[in-house]
Scaffold this active site. Structure first.
Site, PDB file in Angstrom:
ATOM      1  N   LYS A   1       8.395   4.124   2.265  1.00 17.13           N
ATOM      2  CA  LYS A   1       9.051   5.403   2.593  1.00 17.13           C
ATOM      3  C   LYS A   1       8.550   6.521   1.679  1.00 17.13           C
ATOM      4  O   LYS A   1       8.184   7.596   2.136  1.00 17.13           O
ATOM      5  CB  LYS A   1      10.583   5.287   2.455  1.00 17.13           C
TER       6      LYS A   1
ATOM      7  N   ARG B   1      22.052   5.755   3.697  1.00 17.49           N
ATOM      8  CA  ARG B   1      21.837   4.341   3.424  1.00 17.49           C
ATOM      9  C   ARG B   1      23.017   3.491   3.864  1.00 17.49           C
ATOM     10  O   ARG B   1      22.987   2.269   3.719  1.00 17.49           O
ATOM     11  CB  ARG B   1      21.664   4.171   1.922  1.00 17.49           C
TER      12      ARG B   1
ATOM     13  N   ARG C   1      18.510  -6.060  -3.806  1.00 10.48           N
ATOM     14  CA  ARG C   1      18.253  -4.834  -3.028  1.00 10.48           C
ATOM     15  C   ARG C   1      18.006  -5.166  -1.564  1.00 10.48           C
ATOM     16  O   ARG C   1      18.454  -4.446  -0.670  1.00 10.48           O
ATOM     17  CB  ARG C   1      17.064  -4.073  -3.624  1.00 10.48           C
TER      18      ARG C   1
HETATM   19  P1  AP5 Z   1       6.919   2.912  -1.744  1.00  9.34           P
HETATM   20  O1  AP5 Z   1       6.361   4.001  -0.911  1.00  9.34           O
HETATM   21  O2  AP5 Z   1       7.237   3.219  -3.161  1.00  9.34           O
HETATM   22  O3  AP5 Z   1       8.155   2.231  -0.989  1.00  9.34           O
HETATM   23  P2  AP5 Z   1       9.633   2.757  -0.750  1.00  9.34           P
HETATM   24  O4  AP5 Z   1      10.016   2.367   0.638  1.00  9.34           O
HETATM   25  O5  AP5 Z   1       9.753   4.220  -1.110  1.00  9.34           O
HETATM   26  O6  AP5 Z   1      10.376   1.816  -1.764  1.00  9.34           O
HETATM   27  P3  AP5 Z   1      11.540   2.051  -2.823  1.00  9.34           P
HETATM   28  O7  AP5 Z   1      11.620   0.789  -3.604  1.00  9.34           O
HETATM   29  O8  AP5 Z   1      11.380   3.330  -3.595  1.00  9.34           O
HETATM   30  O9  AP5 Z   1      12.747   2.179  -1.877  1.00  9.34           O
HETATM   31  P4  AP5 Z   1      14.169   1.906  -2.221  1.00  9.34           P
HETATM   32  O10 AP5 Z   1      14.779   2.378  -0.959  1.00  9.34           O
HETATM   33  O11 AP5 Z   1      14.567   0.559  -2.636  1.00  9.34           O
HETATM   34  O12 AP5 Z   1      14.390   2.737  -3.565  1.00  9.34           O
HETATM   35  P5  AP5 Z   1      15.073   4.143  -3.874  1.00  9.34           P
HETATM   36  O13 AP5 Z   1      14.291   4.788  -4.925  1.00  9.34           O
HETATM   37  O14 AP5 Z   1      15.378   4.891  -2.624  1.00  9.34           O
HETATM   38  O15 AP5 Z   1       5.895   1.674  -1.672  1.00  9.34           O
HETATM   39  C1  AP5 Z   1       6.117   0.479  -2.412  1.00  9.34           C
HETATM   40  C2  AP5 Z   1       4.771  -0.082  -2.937  1.00  9.34           C
HETATM   41  O16 AP5 Z   1       3.983  -0.470  -1.824  1.00  9.34           O
HETATM   42  C3  AP5 Z   1       3.945   0.955  -3.723  1.00  9.34           C
HETATM   43  O17 AP5 Z   1       3.283   0.276  -4.766  1.00  9.34           O
HETATM   44  C4  AP5 Z   1       2.931   1.470  -2.697  1.00  9.34           C
HETATM   45  O18 AP5 Z   1       1.734   1.877  -3.313  1.00  9.34           O
HETATM   46  C5  AP5 Z   1       2.741   0.235  -1.795  1.00  9.34           C
HETATM   47  N1  AP5 Z   1       2.501   0.588  -0.392  1.00  9.34           N
HETATM   48  C6  AP5 Z   1       3.117   1.569   0.341  1.00  9.34           C
HETATM   49  N2  AP5 Z   1       2.668   1.564   1.608  1.00  9.34           N
HETATM   50  C7  AP5 Z   1       1.769   0.561   1.698  1.00  9.34           C
HETATM   51  C8  AP5 Z   1       0.949   0.049   2.782  1.00  9.34           C
HETATM   52  N3  AP5 Z   1       0.999   0.588   4.018  1.00  9.34           N
HETATM   53  N4  AP5 Z   1       0.153  -1.006   2.516  1.00  9.34           N
HETATM   54  C9  AP5 Z   1       0.095  -1.575   1.267  1.00  9.34           C
HETATM   55  N5  AP5 Z   1       0.823  -1.122   0.209  1.00  9.34           N
HETATM   56  C10 AP5 Z   1       1.668  -0.066   0.427  1.00  9.34           C
HETATM   57  O19 AP5 Z   1      16.486   3.660  -4.440  1.00  9.34           O
HETATM   58  C11 AP5 Z   1      16.617   2.979  -5.670  1.00  9.34           C
HETATM   59  C12 AP5 Z   1      18.085   2.719  -5.942  1.00  9.34           C
HETATM   60  O20 AP5 Z   1      18.803   3.976  -6.063  1.00  9.34           O
HETATM   61  C13 AP5 Z   1      18.841   1.938  -4.866  1.00  9.34           C
HETATM   62  O21 AP5 Z   1      18.696   0.549  -5.005  1.00  9.34           O
HETATM   63  C14 AP5 Z   1      20.284   2.421  -5.099  1.00  9.34           C
HETATM   64  O22 AP5 Z   1      20.860   1.766  -6.188  1.00  9.34           O
HETATM   65  C15 AP5 Z   1      20.101   3.878  -5.472  1.00  9.34           C
HETATM   66  N6  AP5 Z   1      20.158   4.773  -4.299  1.00  9.34           N
HETATM   67  C16 AP5 Z   1      19.135   5.534  -3.806  1.00  9.34           C
HETATM   68  N7  AP5 Z   1      19.536   6.208  -2.718  1.00  9.34           N
HETATM   69  C17 AP5 Z   1      20.846   5.858  -2.507  1.00  9.34           C
HETATM   70  C18 AP5 Z   1      21.797   6.203  -1.511  1.00  9.34           C
HETATM   71  N8  AP5 Z   1      21.504   7.037  -0.490  1.00  9.34           N
HETATM   72  N9  AP5 Z   1      23.021   5.642  -1.601  1.00  9.34           N
HETATM   73  C19 AP5 Z   1      23.348   4.817  -2.599  1.00  9.34           C
HETATM   74  N10 AP5 Z   1      22.479   4.423  -3.563  1.00  9.34           N
HETATM   75  C20 AP5 Z   1      21.250   4.956  -3.518  1.00  9.34           C
END
Ligand code: AP5
Length: 208
Positions: free
Chosen positions: A14, A89, A163
């Site tokens: 994402k 979420r 997660r």
């Molecule tokens: P990346 O693009 O970083 O993936 P992502 O989907 O953004 O993953 P996140 O782990 O950031 O998502 P998340 O939803 O768990 O975390 P968030 O920060 O929102 O890609 C991942 C890896 O893969 C990278 O190394 C990239 O280079 C590689 N990659 C990407 N595309 C690729 C491809 N096509 N092929 C190969 N490799 C690829 O949330 C973190 C925490 O914050 C949550 O757990 C929660 O505690 C809290 N939080 C955040 N938002 C909320 C909310 N709305 N409500 C409540 N708690 C929340």
């Protein structure tokens, strides 16, 4: 109006795609994860509260996140559209979002669990927000700002498991929520980064 929501499991890509797509359409990329991590770094009350949930792989309470997003979406830059990454979420958050604004399109980036675990385990971050991967883009320092890369605390294996469980229980139901509204599109997130970007651009141009 490009009012976009990105859905997908942790590590689905994402953030990677949101960066590219928000630049292409010149709309703000709003990541609740980034907002919370910035608050943790700054040592704010929100950051302290968020850390206690993020470290366990749990979601920060809806009422806290909804307040943050009400304020963020009221900012001027969102008048031209926005790309939400990591929000909503839960169904509760999605309903709150509907009261604030009208979502035009929800893009679900679909990947399998095995890929999620490999992507997250190999992810390395820079404080400037750039994301790297040990196999597809290995580096110790950021190409853009030169800072040393690090692994997110919640990217450790045991937290990733929680997660994913939280994703299936609380976030995956949003696929049905947006599908019922007729604004959901699925994109194959298993392809390489550039191909996924092309698919997303096609669905946005075809629907917004
Ligand atoms: P990346 O693009 O970083 O993936 P992502 O989907 O953004 O993953 P996140 O782990 O950031 O998502 P998340 O939803 O768990 O975390 P968030 O920060 O929102 O890609 C991942 C890896 O893969 C990278 O190394 C990239 O280079 C590689 N990659 C990407 N595309 C690729 C491809 N096509 N092929 C190969 N490799 C690829 O949330 C973190 C925490 O914050 C949550 O757990 C929660 O505690 C809290 N939080 C955040 N938002 C909320 C909310 N709305 N409500 C409540 N708690 C929340």
């Amino acid at each position: 109006m490009k009012n976009l929501v990105f859905l997908g499991a942790p590590g689905a890509g994402k953030g990677t795609q949101a960066k590219r797509i928000s630049e292409k359409y010149d709309i703000p990329h709003i990541s609740t994860g980034d907002i919370l991590r910035a608050n943790i770094k700054a040592g704010t009350e929100l950051g302290k509260l968020a850390k206690s949930y993020i470290d366990k792989g749990a979601l920060v309470p809806d009422e806290v996140i909804i307040k943050v997003m009400q304020a963020r979406l009221a900012e001027d830059d969102c008048k031209k559209g926005y790309l939400l990454d990591g929000f909503p979420r839960t169904i509760e958050q999605a309903k709150a979002l509907d009261e604030i604004t009208k979502v035009a399109l929800a893009v679900n980036i679909a990947v399998d669990d095995e890929a999620v675990v490999a992507r997250i385990a190999g992810r390395r971050m820079c404080a400037c927000g750039e994301s790297y991967h040990v196999s597809t883009h290995p580096s110790d320092v950021c190409d853009k700002c030169g800072a040393k890369l690090y692994q997110r605390d919640d990217d450790k294996e045991e937290t990733v498991k929680s997660r994913l469980e939280v994703y299936y229980r609380q976030t995956a139901p949003l696929i049905e929520y947006y599908s019922a509204k007729g604004i959901l599109v699925d994109v194959d997130g298993m392809k390489d980064v550039a191909e996924v970007t092309d698919s997303i651009i096609k669905v946005i141009d075809g629907n917004c």
